[in-house]
Design a protein around this motif. Structure first.
Motif, PDB file in Angstrom:
ATOM      1  N   UNK A 263       0.819  -1.215   0.000  1.00 49.31           N
ATOM      2  CA  UNK A 263       0.000   0.000   0.000  1.00 49.31           C
ATOM      3  C   UNK A 263       0.852   1.264   0.000  1.00 49.31           C
ATOM      4  N   UNK A 264       2.122   1.158   0.409  1.00 51.74           N
ATOM      5  CA  UNK A 264       3.022   2.311   0.346  1.00 51.74           C
ATOM      6  C   UNK A 264       3.161   2.808  -1.080  1.00 51.74           C
ATOM      7  N   UNK A 265       3.279   1.881  -2.011  1.00 48.63           N
ATOM      8  CA  UNK A 265       3.465   2.260  -3.419  1.00 48.63           C
ATOM      9  C   UNK A 265       2.211   2.899  -3.994  1.00 48.63           C
ATOM     10  N   UNK A 266       1.044   2.408  -3.579  1.00 48.81           N
ATOM     11  CA  UNK A 266      -0.203   2.958  -4.119  1.00 48.81           C
ATOM     12  C   UNK A 266      -0.412   4.385  -3.615  1.00 48.81           C
ATOM     13  N   UNK A 267      -0.196   4.610  -2.322  1.00 48.24           N
ATOM     14  CA  UNK A 267      -0.310   5.964  -1.779  1.00 48.24           C
ATOM     15  C   UNK A 267       0.719   6.887  -2.415  1.00 48.24           C
ATOM     16  N   UNK A 268       1.935   6.381  -2.591  1.00 46.07           N
ATOM     17  CA  UNK A 268       2.986   7.187  -3.205  1.00 46.07           C
ATOM     18  C   UNK A 268       2.634   7.558  -4.644  1.00 46.07           C
ATOM     19  N   UNK A 380      -5.658  14.069  -2.509  1.00 40.87           N
ATOM     20  CA  UNK A 380      -4.348  14.255  -1.876  1.00 40.87           C
ATOM     21  C   UNK A 380      -4.370  14.178  -0.359  1.00 40.87           C
ATOM     22  N   UNK A 381      -5.356  14.783   0.289  1.00 40.24           N
ATOM     23  CA  UNK A 381      -5.352  14.891   1.757  1.00 40.24           C
ATOM     24  C   UNK A 381      -5.296  13.528   2.450  1.00 40.24           C
ATOM     25  N   UNK A 382      -6.039  12.494   1.982  1.00 43.23           N
ATOM     26  CA  UNK A 382      -5.962  11.204   2.703  1.00 43.23           C
ATOM     27  C   UNK A 382      -4.650  10.444   2.519  1.00 43.23           C
ATOM     28  N   UNK A 383      -3.769  10.885   1.629  1.00 43.54           N
ATOM     29  CA  UNK A 383      -2.583  10.080   1.325  1.00 43.54           C
ATOM     30  C   UNK A 383      -1.600  10.016   2.491  1.00 43.54           C
ATOM     31  N   UNK A 384      -1.428  11.095   3.238  1.00 44.40           N
ATOM     32  CA  UNK A 384      -0.480  11.067   4.348  1.00 44.40           C
ATOM     33  C   UNK A 384      -0.938  10.115   5.455  1.00 44.40           C
ATOM     34  N   UNK A 385      -2.215  10.169   5.894  1.00 45.12           N
ATOM     35  CA  UNK A 385      -2.668   9.152   6.857  1.00 45.12           C
ATOM     36  C   UNK A 385      -2.544   7.732   6.320  1.00 45.12           C
ATOM     37  N   UNK A 386      -2.739   7.547   5.009  1.00 44.25           N
ATOM     38  CA  UNK A 386      -2.580   6.209   4.426  1.00 44.25           C
ATOM     39  C   UNK A 386      -1.128   5.741   4.530  1.00 44.25           C
ATOM     40  N   UNK A 387      -0.179   6.653   4.327  1.00 47.69           N
ATOM     41  CA  UNK A 387       1.230   6.293   4.494  1.00 47.69           C
ATOM     42  C   UNK A 387       1.540   5.932   5.942  1.00 47.69           C
ATOM     43  N   UNK A 388       0.928   6.631   6.886  1.00 50.22           N
ATOM     44  CA  UNK A 388       1.130   6.296   8.295  1.00 50.22           C
ATOM     45  C   UNK A 388       0.585   4.897   8.613  1.00 50.22           C
ATOM     46  N   UNK A 389      -0.545   4.542   7.998  1.00 50.35           N
ATOM     47  CA  UNK A 389      -1.073   3.182   8.175  1.00 50.35           C
ATOM     48  C   UNK A 389      -0.092   2.149   7.624  1.00 50.35           C
ATOM     49  N   UNK A 390       0.494   2.461   6.481  1.00 53.39           N
ATOM     50  CA  UNK A 390       1.479   1.543   5.897  1.00 53.39           C
ATOM     51  C   UNK A 390       2.684   1.385   6.822  1.00 53.39           C
ATOM     52  N   UNK A 391       3.089   2.481   7.470  1.00 57.46           N
ATOM     53  CA  UNK A 391       4.214   2.419   8.402  1.00 57.46           C
ATOM     54  C   UNK A 391       3.890   1.513   9.590  1.00 57.46           C
TER      55      UNK A 391
END
Length: 477
Positions: A263-268, A380-391
């Motif tokens: 999911x990191x790649x998809x958000x990126x 764009x706005x949901x992408x940063x929380x999505x990256x945090x979920x991936x982390x």
């Protein structure tokens, strides 16, 4: 006596939003305090009902908002006049796109590095130092008024690149501080900060165009660069002291671990696409509007205002919906879908000629820009929380400055990659095929990404449901 020596005290405290339980044992000489799980993190950070950190959070938000506004002003002021000014000095459209793209390229390269070493450098120092560098470079960019031809172009790349390094440090530190201070409301705070990001992007072009009309090439850079330097001087006084050290090992703050999560790649990819489609307009829209509709630099600045203004107004709503868990991935997909569709109107696309006889009407450009502003925020706005979920899926330590710095570095890297691709490829396509075809190609790129994201999320949901069914079947046996 035994009941007096071991007693249970229960207190309802509305400041914690729940029940706080104290177990006191006289035999052991110890007291155990049980608080709601959500508040444990705040108590660990030294926050109490008497000192809830409210003022600290206010000053932090104020500081980050000021930085966002000033940095975006510095970034946005050249858009209405720089392409035309560079062309008058013998610079091609492709080279103009590369100048805009160079800014993003240096942000892309340095973002992960700043994220990796934020624990060593310190978040507050990184933010303030980055502002000083960016403001100084903006002032120096105005001095290019005395240069021509290849010398002008070479110094454009050099100074714009150094400015990008400063801004990269600012944004990496800003995102890490934001996630550290507001761990439970990341998307809402990000949406709020986007108000000031959007304000800088909105005010930058018309102010840049107006100052250019009043005083020539160097005046916009001197004024806005000076403003950035003034903000940098006062920033250490406004921004509260940050916790710059975490006892986090290399393994728990590993970029490799984060990149193992699909999911990191998809958000990126979503971040990169959002940045690319917006940045496509920077070197291309001004010459097109000037040629097609005979607009001045100040009028072009107002046109830029439309898209960014609607993005600014809608971003807090998308952030609030994301924090409420209202299908953030669906927001991303639909946001990108409507953004891609908007670029068919902005061109307007040759594909629409059979629908609209007058395919070059200004109203189509305005509607397209307005639609792109609203839908881009949803994507764009949901992408940063999505990256945090991936982390968290990658096993990175939660509520750690090192983790937040790493995620911030990835976010800024991918956003900058999009900012590099958008103007560079956009300038080339505009040179070769003209603006309507280039805008159509941008819409097609966004559509392909939407299809890819949709397939991934559909597949992942089915996989998770299958795993859940298998686990239920095993537990029943």
């Amino acid at each position: 006596m035994e009941e007096e020596r071991a007693r249970l005290i229960t207190s309802e405290d509305t400041s914690y939003g729940g029940v706080v339980t104290f177990n006191a044992s006289a035999d052991q000489g110890s007291v155990h305090v049980q608080v709601p799980e959500k508040e444990e993190r705040h108590l660990a950070n030294g926050r109490t009902p008497q000192n809830p950190g409210r003022h600290r959070r206010k000053f932090t938000l104020m500081s980050l908002a000021t930085m966002n506004f000033a940095a975006c002003m510095c970034y946005a002021i050249p858009a209405p006049f720089f392409p035309g000014e560079a062309q008058s000095r013998g610079v091609s459209d492709t080279a103009v796109g590369l100048v805009f793209g160079a800014y993003a390229f240096f942000c892309m390269v340095t973002g992960p590095l700043f994220g990796k070493y934020i624990n060593v450098i310190g978040a507050k120092f990184m933010l303030v130092a980055g502002m000083f560098v960016a403001g100084t470079c903006s002032v120096l960019f105005g001095m290019l008024d005395y240069m021509e031809g290849d010398v002008f172009l070479a110094f454009c790349f050099l100074i714009r690149g150094l400015e990008a390094v400063g801004v990269s440090a600012c944004y990496t530190a800003s995102f890490a501080i934001m996630a550290k201070e507001f761990p439970d409301n990341v998307a809402t705070v990000l949406g709020t900060l986007e108000i000031f990001t959007g304000a800088g992007m909105m005010i930058g072009p018309p102010v840049g165009g107006a100052l250019y009309s009043l005083g020539g090439y160097k005046v916009p850079f001197l004024v806005v660069g000076g403003f950035m330097l003034v903000c940098a001087v006062f920033m250490p006084l406004i921004l509260p002291k940050q916790s710059d050290r975490d006892s986090v090992s290399e393994e728990t703050a590993s970029l490799v671990a984060l990149l193992k999560v699909p999911s990191t790649y998809v958000s990126s990819l979503a971040i990169m696409t959002c940045a690319a489609v917006y940045a496509f307009l920077e070197p291309t829209l001004q010459p097109y509007l000037n040629l097609k509709f005979d607009m001045t630099e100040a009028q072009v600045g107002l046109i830029f205002l439309l898209s960014v203004g609607l993005y600014t107004l809608s971003a807090p709503l998308w952030g609030w919906l994301t924090d409420k868990g209202v299908f953030p991935r669906l927001l991303m997909v639909l946001g990108l879908l409507f953004t891609a569709a908007s670029y068919l109107l902005i061109g307007p696309s040759p594909l629409l000629e059979s629908i609209f006889v007058e395919g070059n009407d200004l109203w189509m450009v305005l509607v397209g820009l307005g639609l792109s502003g609203v839908s881009l925020g949803a994507a764009l706005v949901p992408t940063f929380p999505e990256l945090l979920k991936s982390a968290r899926e990658a096993g990175l330590e939660d509520d750690s400055l090192a983790t937040y710095g790493l995620v911030s570095g990835v976010y800024n890297c991918m956003y900058s990659l999009g900012e590099f691709i958008g103007p560079t490829l956009g300038g080339f396509l505009d040179d070769q095929y003209r603006f309507p075809v280039a805008s159509t190609a941008t819409a097609g790129f966004g559509g392909v990404v939407v299809i890819g994201m949709s397939f991934f999320y559909f597949y992942e949901n089915r996989r998770k449901k299958s795993q859940s069914s298998c686990n239920d079947a095993r537990s029943s046996h």
